[in-house]
Write a protein that holds these residues in place. Structure first.
Motif, PDB file in Angstrom:
ATOM      1  N   UNK A  89     -20.319 -31.688 -34.907  1.00  0.00           N
ATOM      2  CA  UNK A  89     -21.321 -32.683 -35.262  1.00  0.00           C
ATOM      3  C   UNK A  89     -21.326 -33.764 -34.185  1.00  0.00           C
ATOM      4  N   UNK A  90     -22.499 -34.311 -33.922  1.00  0.00           N
ATOM      5  CA  UNK A  90     -22.623 -35.304 -32.860  1.00  0.00           C
ATOM      6  C   UNK A  90     -21.649 -36.458 -33.059  1.00  0.00           C
ATOM      7  N   UNK A  91     -21.509 -36.915 -34.301  1.00  0.00           N
ATOM      8  CA  UNK A  91     -20.647 -38.067 -34.568  1.00  0.00           C
ATOM      9  C   UNK A  91     -19.162 -37.730 -34.448  1.00  0.00           C
ATOM     10  N   UNK A  92     -18.835 -36.444 -34.322  1.00  0.00           N
ATOM     11  CA  UNK A  92     -17.437 -36.046 -34.131  1.00  0.00           C
ATOM     12  C   UNK A  92     -17.023 -36.112 -32.667  1.00  0.00           C
ATOM     13  N   UNK A  93     -17.994 -36.263 -31.777  1.00  0.00           N
ATOM     14  CA  UNK A  93     -17.695 -36.322 -30.348  1.00  0.00           C
ATOM     15  C   UNK A  93     -17.316 -37.756 -29.990  1.00  0.00           C
ATOM     16  N   UNK A  94     -16.060 -37.951 -29.665  1.00  0.00           N
ATOM     17  CA  UNK A  94     -15.540 -39.289 -29.401  1.00  0.00           C
ATOM     18  C   UNK A  94     -15.808 -39.681 -27.952  1.00  0.00           C
ATOM     19  N   UNK A  95     -16.688 -40.646 -27.768  1.00  0.00           N
ATOM     20  CA  UNK A  95     -17.041 -41.114 -26.430  1.00  0.00           C
ATOM     21  C   UNK A  95     -16.648 -42.586 -26.328  1.00  0.00           C
TER      22      UNK A  95
ATOM     23  N   UNK B 175     -25.473 -30.659 -35.826  1.00  0.00           N
ATOM     24  CA  UNK B 175     -24.463 -29.871 -35.120  1.00  0.00           C
ATOM     25  C   UNK B 175     -25.064 -29.370 -33.811  1.00  0.00           C
ATOM     26  N   UNK B 176     -24.298 -29.458 -32.733  1.00  0.00           N
ATOM     27  CA  UNK B 176     -24.780 -29.029 -31.422  1.00  0.00           C
ATOM     28  C   UNK B 176     -24.590 -27.528 -31.241  1.00  0.00           C
ATOM     29  N   UNK B 177     -25.627 -26.889 -30.701  1.00  0.00           N
ATOM     30  CA  UNK B 177     -25.603 -25.448 -30.466  1.00  0.00           C
ATOM     31  C   UNK B 177     -25.963 -25.136 -29.020  1.00  0.00           C
ATOM     32  N   UNK B 178     -25.634 -23.931 -28.607  1.00  0.00           N
ATOM     33  CA  UNK B 178     -25.951 -23.480 -27.255  1.00  0.00           C
ATOM     34  C   UNK B 178     -27.452 -23.596 -27.001  1.00  0.00           C
ATOM     35  N   UNK B 179     -27.817 -24.244 -25.891  1.00  0.00           N
ATOM     36  CA  UNK B 179     -29.218 -24.372 -25.519  1.00  0.00           C
ATOM     37  C   UNK B 179     -29.896 -25.635 -26.009  1.00  0.00           C
ATOM     38  N   UNK B 180     -29.220 -26.415 -26.849  1.00  0.00           N
ATOM     39  CA  UNK B 180     -29.810 -27.674 -27.311  1.00  0.00           C
ATOM     40  C   UNK B 180     -29.961 -28.647 -26.142  1.00  0.00           C
ATOM     41  N   UNK B 181     -31.038 -29.415 -26.174  1.00  0.00           N
ATOM     42  CA  UNK B 181     -31.257 -30.468 -25.182  1.00  0.00           C
ATOM     43  C   UNK B 181     -31.111 -31.807 -25.895  1.00  0.00           C
ATOM     44  N   UNK B 182     -30.059 -32.522 -25.549  1.00  0.00           N
ATOM     45  CA  UNK B 182     -29.742 -33.789 -26.196  1.00  0.00           C
ATOM     46  C   UNK B 182     -30.403 -34.930 -25.428  1.00  0.00           C
ATOM     47  N   UNK B 183     -31.013 -35.866 -26.163  1.00  0.00           N
ATOM     48  CA  UNK B 183     -31.689 -37.016 -25.553  1.00  0.00           C
ATOM     49  C   UNK B 183     -30.982 -38.283 -26.025  1.00  0.00           C
ATOM     50  N   UNK B 184     -30.585 -39.136 -25.091  1.00  0.00           N
ATOM     51  CA  UNK B 184     -29.807 -40.314 -25.469  1.00  0.00           C
ATOM     52  C   UNK B 184     -29.927 -41.391 -24.403  1.00  0.00           C
ATOM     53  N   UNK B 185     -29.437 -42.578 -24.738  1.00  0.00           N
ATOM     54  CA  UNK B 185     -29.452 -43.701 -23.802  1.00  0.00           C
ATOM     55  C   UNK B 185     -28.040 -44.239 -23.628  1.00  0.00           C
ATOM     56  N   UNK B 186     -27.711 -44.560 -22.385  1.00  0.00           N
ATOM     57  CA  UNK B 186     -26.443 -45.210 -22.083  1.00  0.00           C
ATOM     58  C   UNK B 186     -26.553 -45.849 -20.704  1.00  0.00           C
ATOM     59  N   UNK B 187     -25.517 -46.557 -20.287  1.00  0.00           N
ATOM     60  CA  UNK B 187     -25.529 -47.214 -18.985  1.00  0.00           C
ATOM     61  C   UNK B 187     -25.478 -46.184 -17.862  1.00  0.00           C
ATOM     62  N   UNK B 188     -26.169 -46.496 -16.763  1.00  0.00           N
ATOM     63  CA  UNK B 188     -26.147 -45.593 -15.606  1.00  0.00           C
ATOM     64  C   UNK B 188     -24.734 -45.454 -15.039  1.00  0.00           C
ATOM     65  N   UNK B 189     -23.861 -46.428 -15.338  1.00  0.00           N
ATOM     66  CA  UNK B 189     -22.481 -46.367 -14.840  1.00  0.00           C
ATOM     67  C   UNK B 189     -21.724 -45.177 -15.420  1.00  0.00           C
ATOM     68  N   UNK B 190     -22.204 -44.674 -16.550  1.00  0.00           N
ATOM     69  CA  UNK B 190     -21.480 -43.615 -17.250  1.00  0.00           C
ATOM     70  C   UNK B 190     -22.025 -42.218 -16.957  1.00  0.00           C
ATOM     71  N   UNK B 191     -23.057 -42.133 -16.110  1.00  0.00           N
ATOM     72  CA  UNK B 191     -23.722 -40.846 -15.904  1.00  0.00           C
ATOM     73  C   UNK B 191     -22.755 -39.748 -15.472  1.00  0.00           C
ATOM     74  N   UNK B 192     -21.864 -40.066 -14.554  1.00  0.00           N
ATOM     75  CA  UNK B 192     -20.963 -39.041 -14.031  1.00  0.00           C
ATOM     76  C   UNK B 192     -19.818 -38.699 -14.980  1.00  0.00           C
ATOM     77  N   UNK B 193     -19.721 -39.431 -16.096  1.00  0.00           N
ATOM     78  CA  UNK B 193     -18.663 -39.158 -17.071  1.00  0.00           C
ATOM     79  C   UNK B 193     -19.152 -38.296 -18.231  1.00  0.00           C
ATOM     80  N   UNK B 194     -20.459 -38.208 -18.393  1.00  0.00           N
ATOM     81  CA  UNK B 194     -21.017 -37.607 -19.606  1.00  0.00           C
ATOM     82  C   UNK B 194     -20.659 -36.137 -19.782  1.00  0.00           C
ATOM     83  N   UNK B 195     -20.604 -35.385 -18.666  1.00  0.00           N
ATOM     84  CA  UNK B 195     -20.329 -33.953 -18.825  1.00  0.00           C
ATOM     85  C   UNK B 195     -18.891 -33.673 -19.247  1.00  0.00           C
ATOM     86  N   UNK B 196     -18.043 -34.696 -19.294  1.00  0.00           N
ATOM     87  CA  UNK B 196     -16.692 -34.507 -19.831  1.00  0.00           C
ATOM     88  C   UNK B 196     -16.725 -34.294 -21.347  1.00  0.00           C
ATOM     89  N   UNK B 197     -17.775 -34.810 -21.975  1.00  0.00           N
ATOM     90  CA  UNK B 197     -17.833 -34.803 -23.435  1.00  0.00           C
ATOM     91  C   UNK B 197     -18.828 -33.786 -23.978  1.00  0.00           C
TER      92      UNK B 197
END
Length: 237
Positions: free
Chosen positions: A184-190, A214-236
């Motif tokens: 579930x999206x809210x289970x992903x600790x960022x 719940x996230x599934x293969x092929x889903x396209x997630x749309x969200x907002x955050x600081x540009x400073x975090x762009x390179x960290x997002x694929x960790x989660x």
């Protein structure tokens, strides 16, 4: 090892693909080929205006010339994108590349090459498949979607700057290898602030997120955050 992409053609579609790759600033190494000296200079000047330390990313040459293809690194290329302005030209390059690859020894082929082509007329798609073009994309496809399919699927793409802040709206495609699948999206600790805006599933259905999404293969997630975090997002994701 980073992907190495060769883009053939800096015309109507090719130039936009190039710019989106350049803006995304992901781990993809990119070289473009075009037979227009003016277009090559124009795009190299654009790159230098954004990053004065950059080397030239565009090469002047005929993509039907075996030497040009070898010199730009076809032997180590992961993905070849054909974006010339006519199907006949893209087919000609695909045929040239097929013959060239067939003549290379196994030792000379550093990677499995995936050929991707823009198709201007859908009736020609079967012709591309005959020439080992693994993926065809319609000319009407959104450029961001094209880049998202070609680049690493878990890499976030900046689609909108929010004026007056350092926040951006991003999309990120959930790949089959993502650690977030089944969660579930809210289970992903960022550990930084992120605002979820919506999700587009693999069937193209768009919906708002809720606590049970719940996230599934092929889903396209749309969200907002600081540009400073762009390179960290694929960790989660």
């Amino acid at each position: 090892m980073n992907d190495y992409v060769i883009l053939v053609g800096l015309g109507e579609v090719g130039i936009n693909i190039f710019r989106e790759f350049f803006i995304v600033e992901n781990d993809v190494e990119l070289t473009a080929i075009d037979n227009s000296y003016n277009r090559v200079n124009e795009v190299n000047d654009y790159v230098k205006s954004k990053n004065p330390q950059s080397v030239d990313l565009c090469v002047y040459g005929d993509p039907l010339d075996h030497n040009v293809l070898i010199n730009v690194g076809l032997k180590r290329c992961n993905k070849l994108i054909l974006a010339l302005d006519q199907d006949a030209d893209n087919l000609a390059v695909a045929q040239t590349v097929k013959r060239l690859m067939e003549n290379l020894s196994e030792d000379e082929k550093k990677h499995n090459l995936e050929i991707i082509s823009i198709v201007w007329n859908n009736e020609n798609k079967d012709l591309f498949s005959l020439l080992d073009v693994q993926k065809t994309l319609g000319v009407s496809d959104n450029i961001l979607n094209i880049v998202n399919q070609i680049s690493r699927p878990s890499f976030p793409i900046n689609i909108l700057d929010i004026e007056g802040t350092d926040n951006r709206i991003f999309t990120i495609k959930i790949s089959s290898e993502s650690k977030s699948i089944g969660k579930k999206v809210l289970e992903i600790r960022i550990p930084f602030k992120i605002i979820y805006l919506g999700i587009i599933d693999s069937f193209g259905n768009c919906e708002l997120l809720n606590s049970d999404t719940v996230l599934n293969d092929g889903d396209l997630l749309i969200f907002s955050t600081s540009k400073r975090h762009q390179n960290l997002l694929n960790r989660y994701f």
